[in-house]
Design a protein around this motif. Structure first.
Motif, PDB file in Angstrom:
ATOM      1  N   LYS A   1       0.842  -1.205   0.000  1.00  0.00           N
ATOM      2  CA  LYS A   1       0.000   0.000   0.000  1.00  0.00           C
ATOM      3  C   LYS A   1       0.877   1.255   0.000  1.00  0.00           C
ATOM      4  N   GLU A   2       1.939   1.235   0.787  1.00  0.00           N
ATOM      5  CA  GLU A   2       2.885   2.357   0.794  1.00  0.00           C
ATOM      6  C   GLU A   2       3.538   2.511  -0.581  1.00  0.00           C
ATOM      7  N   HIS A   3       3.898   1.376  -1.177  1.00  0.00           N
ATOM      8  CA  HIS A   3       4.525   1.398  -2.498  1.00  0.00           C
ATOM      9  C   HIS A   3       3.566   1.978  -3.536  1.00  0.00           C
ATOM     10  N   ALA A   4       2.313   1.559  -3.492  1.00  0.00           N
ATOM     11  CA  ALA A   4       1.317   2.058  -4.443  1.00  0.00           C
ATOM     12  C   ALA A   4       1.157   3.578  -4.327  1.00  0.00           C
ATOM     13  N   GLN A   5       1.131   4.070  -3.102  1.00  0.00           N
ATOM     14  CA  GLN A   5       1.001   5.514  -2.883  1.00  0.00           C
ATOM     15  C   GLN A   5       2.243   6.250  -3.365  1.00  0.00           C
ATOM     16  N   ARG A   6       3.411   5.632  -3.136  1.00  0.00           N
ATOM     17  CA  ARG A   6       4.681   6.268  -3.500  1.00  0.00           C
ATOM     18  C   ARG A   6       4.827   6.430  -5.010  1.00  0.00           C
ATOM     19  N   ILE A   7       4.371   5.436  -5.780  1.00  0.00           N
ATOM     20  CA  ILE A   7       4.562   5.517  -7.232  1.00  0.00           C
ATOM     21  C   ILE A   7       3.405   6.195  -7.948  1.00  0.00           C
ATOM     22  N   GLY A   8       2.342   6.508  -7.218  1.00  0.00           N
ATOM     23  CA  GLY A   8       1.214   7.213  -7.828  1.00  0.00           C
ATOM     24  C   GLY A   8       0.196   6.315  -8.499  1.00  0.00           C
ATOM     25  N   ALA A   9      -0.030   5.138  -7.917  1.00  0.00           N
ATOM     26  CA  ALA A   9      -1.062   4.234  -8.428  1.00  0.00           C
ATOM     27  C   ALA A   9      -2.411   4.705  -7.899  1.00  0.00           C
ATOM     28  N   LYS A  10      -3.189   5.346  -8.732  1.00  0.00           N
ATOM     29  CA  LYS A  10      -4.447   5.955  -8.295  1.00  0.00           C
ATOM     30  C   LYS A  10      -5.681   5.112  -8.608  1.00  0.00           C
ATOM     31  N   SER A  11      -5.577   4.257  -9.606  1.00  0.00           N
ATOM     32  CA  SER A  11      -6.758   3.495 -10.025  1.00  0.00           C
ATOM     33  C   SER A  11      -7.170   2.478  -8.964  1.00  0.00           C
ATOM     34  N   PRO A  12      -8.458   2.399  -8.645  1.00  0.00           N
ATOM     35  CA  PRO A  12      -8.938   1.372  -7.705  1.00  0.00           C
ATOM     36  C   PRO A  12      -8.806  -0.031  -8.289  1.00  0.00           C
ATOM     37  N   ASN A  13      -8.547  -0.126  -9.589  1.00  0.00           N
ATOM     38  CA  ASN A  13      -8.380  -1.427 -10.250  1.00  0.00           C
ATOM     39  C   ASN A  13      -6.913  -1.829 -10.406  1.00  0.00           C
ATOM     40  N   TRP A  14      -6.011  -1.059  -9.780  1.00  0.00           N
ATOM     41  CA  TRP A  14      -4.592  -1.448  -9.788  1.00  0.00           C
ATOM     42  C   TRP A  14      -4.329  -2.195  -8.481  1.00  0.00           C
ATOM     43  N   HIS A  15      -4.220  -3.508  -8.574  1.00  0.00           N
ATOM     44  CA  HIS A  15      -4.050  -4.364  -7.404  1.00  0.00           C
ATOM     45  C   HIS A  15      -2.612  -4.870  -7.309  1.00  0.00           C
ATOM     46  N   PHE A  16      -1.970  -4.556  -6.182  1.00  0.00           N
ATOM     47  CA  PHE A  16      -0.632  -5.073  -5.883  1.00  0.00           C
ATOM     48  C   PHE A  16      -0.827  -6.308  -5.005  1.00  0.00           C
ATOM     49  N   LEU A  17      -0.467  -7.472  -5.541  1.00  0.00           N
ATOM     50  CA  LEU A  17      -0.838  -8.727  -4.892  1.00  0.00           C
ATOM     51  C   LEU A  17       0.334  -9.432  -4.225  1.00  0.00           C
ATOM     52  N   THR A  18       0.032 -10.090  -3.108  1.00  0.00           N
ATOM     53  CA  THR A  18       1.031 -10.851  -2.366  1.00  0.00           C
ATOM     54  C   THR A  18       0.397 -12.150  -1.884  1.00  0.00           C
ATOM     55  N   GLY A  19       1.264 -13.085  -1.488  1.00  0.00           N
ATOM     56  CA  GLY A  19       0.767 -14.385  -1.024  1.00  0.00           C
ATOM     57  C   GLY A  19       1.917 -15.349  -0.812  1.00  0.00           C
ATOM     58  N   ASP A  20       1.650 -16.625  -0.905  1.00  0.00           N
ATOM     59  CA  ASP A  20       2.682 -17.651  -0.721  1.00  0.00           C
ATOM     60  C   ASP A  20       3.655 -17.647  -1.906  1.00  0.00           C
ATOM     61  N   ARG A  21       4.959 -17.660  -1.606  1.00  0.00           N
ATOM     62  CA  ARG A  21       5.971 -17.541  -2.662  1.00  0.00           C
ATOM     63  C   ARG A  21       5.972 -18.737  -3.612  1.00  0.00           C
ATOM     64  N   SER A  22       5.782 -19.931  -3.097  1.00  0.00           N
ATOM     65  CA  SER A  22       5.746 -21.116  -3.959  1.00  0.00           C
ATOM     66  C   SER A  22       4.561 -21.052  -4.914  1.00  0.00           C
TER      67      SER A  22
END
Length: 234
Positions: free
Chosen positions: A126-147
Motif C-alpha cells: 500500500k505504501e509502495h502504491a502511494q509512493r509511485i502514484g497508483a491511483k486506479s482502484p483497479n490497480w491491485h498489488f498482490l502478495t501471497g505464498d511464494r511457492s
C-alpha cells in the motif's frame, strides 16, 4: 489480323462467349485481390488469443482477496515485480503508471504480483502504491505464498527465479500479459505476422525496442499496449 476483326467475323453468340471468358477471370482476380487486402487489414488489426489466464487468488494492498474471476469484465495487465527491486521494477512501474494515466477507464485494471511476499506485505504494498502514484482502484498489488506465486508465473509462461535458489529467487522477466474482458491473454502480431505473446515493460535506447536500457528514452511496447488496450475496450 487484329482481335476486333476476329470478333467481327464470328457469330454473335461466339463473340459473347469470348467476352465472358475474358471478363469472368478479371472479375475473379479483382475479388480475390480485394479479399486478400481486406483479410490482411483485419489480420493486422486483430489480436491473437494466447490462452486462458491462469486461475489466481492473492491478497492486495488493501487486504482484499483478488481472483481472476474478480477481473472478468475488465481489460487488464499482469506483471511480476517486487517493491524493493532496484533495477527493472521502477521502470515497469513507471510505464504502468503512464498506461494507467493514458487509459483512465473504469473497465481497465492492472495486476502487479510481488515475488518477494516476505517483505511485500499488504501494508508495504500500500505504501509502495502511494509512493509511485497508483491511483486506479483497479490497480491491485498482490502478495501471497511464494511457492504459489512461482507456480503461477510458470502458468503464465513469464520467468520468475526459483525460490530455493538464493541467487535467482528475486530475478524475473520484464514481460507483461494483456488480458481481455473474457479472461483471455491476448497479443498483437509482429511485422512477420507472428504473435508476440507478451509485451515488454522495459525502456530502450532505440525506437525499435532492440537494446534495453534502464534510462532509455524509448518505450515502444508501452505505446503498443495503450493502442491494444483501447482496441479491447471498444
Amino acid at each position: 489480323m487484329n482481335s476486333k476483326k476476329i470478333l467481327k467475323g464470328m457469330p454473335k453468340n461466339n463473340q459473347q462467349n469470348n467476352k465472358s471468358k475474358i471478363i469472368i477471370p478479371i472479375a475473379v482476380f479483382a475479388l480475390l485481390f480485394l479479399g486478400i487486402g481486406v483479410g490482411m487489414s483485419y489480420f493486422k488489426k486483430s489480436l491473437y488469443t494466447v490462452m486462458k489466464v491462469p486461475d489466481f487468488e492473492l491478497t492486495d494492498q488493501n487486504g482484499k482477496k483478488i481472483t481472476n474471476k474478480d477481473m472478468l469484465g475488465k481489460v487488464y495487465l499482469v506483471e511480476f515485480f517486487f517493491s524493493k527491486c532496484p533495477t527493472i521494477c521502477p521502470v515497469m512501474n513507471t510505464n504502468m503508471k503512464a498506461i494507467q494515466n493514458q487509459i483512465n477507464n473504469p473497465d481497465f485494471g492492472i495486476i502487479s504480483i510481488s515475488i518477494d511476499p516476505e517483505n511485500d506485505t499488504p501494508e508495504a504494498l500500500k505504501e509502495h502504491a502511494q509512493r509511485i502514484g497508483a491511483k486506479s482502484p483497479n490497480w491491485h498489488f498482490l502478495t501471497g505464498d511464494r511457492s504459489y506465486i512461482g507456480k503461477l508465473a510458470d502458468q503464465f509462461n513469464i520467468y520468475v527465479g526459483d525460490k530455493e535458489d538464493d541467487a535467482e529467487s528475486l530475478n524475473h522477466s520484464g514481460m507483461i500479459a494483456l488480458v481481455d474482458e473474457k479472461g483471455n491473454i491476448r497479443c498483437r502480431y509482429n511485422k512477420e505476422n507472428m504473435p508476440i505473446l507478451y509485451y515488454s515493460g522495459l525502456n530502450y535506447e532505440d525506437p525499435e525496442g532492440k537494446i534495453p536500457r534502464l534510462n532509455g528514452k524509448y518505450h515502444p511496447d508501452r505505446e503498443l499496449l495503450i493502442e491494444d488496450i483501447r482496441k479491447l475496450l471498444n
